[in-house]
Design an enzyme around this catalytic site. Structure first.
Site, PDB file in Angstrom:
ATOM      1  CG  HIS A  31      -0.201  -0.065   2.530  1.00  0.00           C
ATOM      2  ND1 HIS A  31       0.248   1.042   3.208  1.00  0.00           N
ATOM      3  CD2 HIS A  31       0.166  -1.134   3.288  1.00  0.00           C
ATOM      4  CE1 HIS A  31       0.838   0.682   4.329  1.00  0.00           C
ATOM      5  NE2 HIS A  31       0.805  -0.642   4.403  1.00  0.00           N
ATOM      6  CG  ASP A  32      -0.342   4.225   1.372  1.00  0.00           C
ATOM      7  OD1 ASP A  32      -1.201   5.001   0.927  1.00  0.00           O
ATOM      8  OD2 ASP A  32      -0.561   3.448   2.327  1.00  0.00           O
ATOM      9  N   GLY A  85       4.995  -1.041   2.734  1.00  0.00           N
ATOM     10  CA  GLY A  85       4.180   0.148   2.559  1.00  0.00           C
ATOM     11  C   GLY A  85       4.978   1.433   2.497  1.00  0.00           C
TER      12      GLY A  85
END
Length: 253
Positions: A119-120, A137
């Site tokens: 994520h991200d 992340g």
């Protein structure tokens, strides 16, 4: 171009000549650009935007909820550019509201089998992730960077443009642009001279980068001392210095 066994959400938007293979699933709020090929047994969930001329191979999971315990079903996104090759069993997760609610991958990238993009993450253009390379992340990966097989990158690290992380390396600090890194934990091992030559860097630029590397790693300087001693001899060196100044975790040493 959509196999009869594929499931495609009515809210998905498919461009021209998009191919969806057998037993693949295209979920709500997914946009897929022209000439993209989704092979068999692929899951794509949204909100996700996938550009043109991509290939996503079997058993990949693209745009799934992230593996972050803070995630609570908020609407977050994934964006993928053009001309990417995403091989078997790759996993790419959407972002979180703790960052920009976005995971983003550029264009012309090769993600080999079993790669994980968490994520991200922000991945540039023309990168190569070899088999089993994984980034946690909030990791940023610059253009033309290469991660060797089974490389693991700690959350929030930045990987500089044109750098090369060798097989099975564990990266827990930022890797500056142009640097060869390997080991557990990853250490610097010179600059990526051959890669720079292939990408059209001039001999003067490469020499300036080598001199900057010596100041940073070979003369016993602190990072601040090295930055003071490195002249802005070329734009490439200026990029290197600015990366170090902006480094959120500190650079490998």
């Amino acid at each position: 171009m959509i196999h009869e066994s594929a499931i495609v959400s009515p809210s998905a938007k498919l461009g021209k000549n998009v191919s969806i293979g057998p037993w693949s699933y295209i979920g709500d709020d997914v946009v897929i650009g022209d000439n993209t090929v989704i092979h068999s047994h692929v899951v794509v969930k949204g909100p996700s935007i996938i550009g043109k001329n991509n290939q996503i191979f079997q058993f990949s999971s693209v745009g799934e909820d992230c593996q972050d315990k803070k995630y609570n079903g908020e609407p977050t996104r994934l964006e993928i550019g053009d001309n990417n090759i995403i091989r078997e069993n790759v996993t790419i997760h959407r972002g979180t509201i703790q960052d920009q609610s976005l995971t983003k991958i550029g264009s012309n990238n090769l993600l080999m089998a079993y790669v994980h993009i968490a994520h991200d993450c922000m991945v540039g253009d023309n990168t190569i992730f070899a088999n089993n390379a994984s980034i946690a992340g909030h990791v940023h990966v610059g253009d033309w960077a290469i991660l060797g097989g089974m490389v693991g990158v700690h959350q929030f690290c930045h990987i500089g443009a044109h750098s090369f992380c060798g097989l099975n390396s564990m990266v827990v600090k930022d890797v500056p642009p142009y640097v060869l890194a390997s080991g557990q934990n990853a250490k610097p091992h010179g600059i990526n001279s051959e890669g720079l030559k292939r990408r059209g860097f001039s001999s003067d630029d490469i020499l300036a980068i080598k001199r900057a590397y010596k100041e940073l790693y070979r003369k016993g300087n602190s990072v601040d001392e090295a930055l003071e001693n490195i002249p802005d001899a070329s734009e490439a060196v200026t990029v290197l210095k600015q990366f170090i100044i902006d480094s959120p975790r500190g650079i490998i040493r």
